[in-house]
Enzyme design. Structure first.
Site: not given
Ligand SMILES: [Zn+2]
Length: 428
Positions: A280, A364, A368
């Site tokens: 996040e 994303e 990651d």
């Protein structure tokens, strides 16, 4: 453009959207069912066969309801437009003695209310049939109804003043009203960003400070390591309504908060919570949030310019079901243009969904990679697998369905990518 050619364009876009929706859902159902009895090799050691089958059945149940909802939504859209719904609401609110602004707000409120009523049975079915059947639902009818009432109150408290302001600008701010409306819209978004964590979310859930302990210590160290100042770490009682787990960031600037669902904290080890939070944080550090805000600002300005142009075009009204005799009266009512625009727009933009999905999936992957650098890739994989399991998310989505809709990469791709980021010999 003539009214009839616009009607044809609208019908083509509507049919195409519905056909693609149904085709993608059918593909997803077929693909998930075909892989129902075989857990993918990469997950076989951590996800048991029963969980894998449950995820498949859950996915199929949700897709089936989604298919029915797509058909109903297309019918409602036709009813509002070509079958005369907006034309009727326009006439019904046309009476003398009511201020023009009030008539238009009433028109928009009626459209929103009807749309909400149509969505209600689907929401009920989703919660009390599907979620219930798969053991996720923890809400009661009383809580569900209370949420509904609170949601309506928040919608009225925020939506009515916004509608008044935008309609007033459309009527009285001249040819460039759409620039003024854009400024108002941006200010409104900013207001929501401030109000959501402080006023709106607490109406629905209780937030308490994250208790001291191993998890909190790790999180505080991670925030420090990444040069992050968040004004609060909170736990939300998500378990009041659902067994699904999640974590999110909210607020901006110094008012940033990190919110963990209690269901997530109960399930993940401190190291895994740290990895989820690092992901996040990656979204923030890599400016994904800012980029998204800028994109949506540019897009909303373009859409408002388009609305300004369409609102002056008689074919736009006549092409969407306003009788020819009423068109000039309807053109004097900005609420009519606004309602038709908001209803018809999605069928013309639906086919662009894969672009925004692909953009989101790229973010994303980047988040990651950030998490792998600042925490443990192996722990993130472990956390993701637990989250897939807890949310009964399918590990075997149809590739085309996934490319079209998914904001997150498919499980197998994501875990493989993280595996390649984990230090040699470590992680999973
Ligand atoms: Zn993410």
């Amino acid at each position: 453009m003539s009214a009839s050619s616009f009607t044809v364009a609208f019908l083509v876009a509507l049919s195409l959207t519905l056909a693609v929706r149904l085709w993608l859902a059918a593909r997803q159902i077929a693909h998930v069912r075909a892989h129902r009895d075989a857990t993918p090799a990469a997950f076989a050691s951590r996800v048991d066969a029963a969980s894998h089958r449950k995820a498949a059945d859950y996915t199929v149940a949700k897709q089936r309801l989604g298919m029915l909802e797509s058909v109903v939504d297309a019918g409602v859209l036709l009813a509002f437009t070509l079958w005369g719904g907006i034309a009727f609401l326009f006439q019904a609110t046309e009476g003398p003695g009511v201020a023009p602004l009030v008539r238009d707000v009433l028109l928009l409120a009626a459209v929103a209310l009807i749309g909400g009523l149509v969505a209600l049975p689907f929401s009920w079915w989703r919660t009390f049939r599907i979620e219930e059947r798969f053991g996720f639902n923890r809400t009661t009818l009383a809580t569900w109804l209370a949420d509904l009432a609170k949601g309506l109150a928040v919608g009225v408290a925020l939506g009515v003043p916004l509608a008044f302001l935008v309609l007033w600008l459309m009527m009285s701010a001249g040819a460039y009203w759409w620039v003024a409306a854009w400024v108002a819209w941006m200010a409104f978004q900013l207001l929501i960003l401030v109000l959501y964590p402080t006023v709106i979310a607490p109406l629905f859930n209780r937030f308490s400070p994250l208790p001291a302990g191993a998890a909190r210590e790790r999180i505080e160290r991670l925030l420090e390591r990444c040069g992050f100042r968040a004004s609060g770490l909170f736990v939300m009682d998500g378990s009041r309504r659902s067994g699904h787990g999640n974590a999110y960031f909210t607020g901006f600037g110094r008012a940033k908060r990190v919110v963990f669902f209690d269901t997530l904290l109960a399930r993940l080890a401190p190291e895994e919570i740290e990895a989820v939070l690092a992901h996040e944080l990656g979204h923030f550090r890599l400016r994904h949030v800012v980029k998204r805000v800028i994109w949506s600002a540019v897009l909303s300005l373009a859409l408002l310019a388009l609305l300004a142009w369409l609102a002056r075009a008689p074919w736009f009204y006549a092409g969407l079901g306003i009788p020819a005799a009423d068109v000039s009266a309807a053109m004097a009512r900005p609420g009519v243009a606004l309602a038709l625009f908001m209803l018809a727009l999605p069928v013309f933009t639906f086919m662009l969904a894969p672009i925004s999905s692909a953009y989101s999936r790229r973010h994303e992957f980047e988040a990651d990679a950030f998490a792998a650098e600042h925490a443990s890739a192996g722990a993130l994989v472990a956390a993701l697998i637990k989250l897939y399991e807890d949310n009964a998310a399918t590990l075997t989505p149809d590739p085309i369905h996934s490319a079209f809709y998914d904001s997150h990469p498919p499980a197998a791709v994501r875990v493989a990518r993280l595996g390649s980021l984990a230090p040699a010999g470590g992680g999973g």
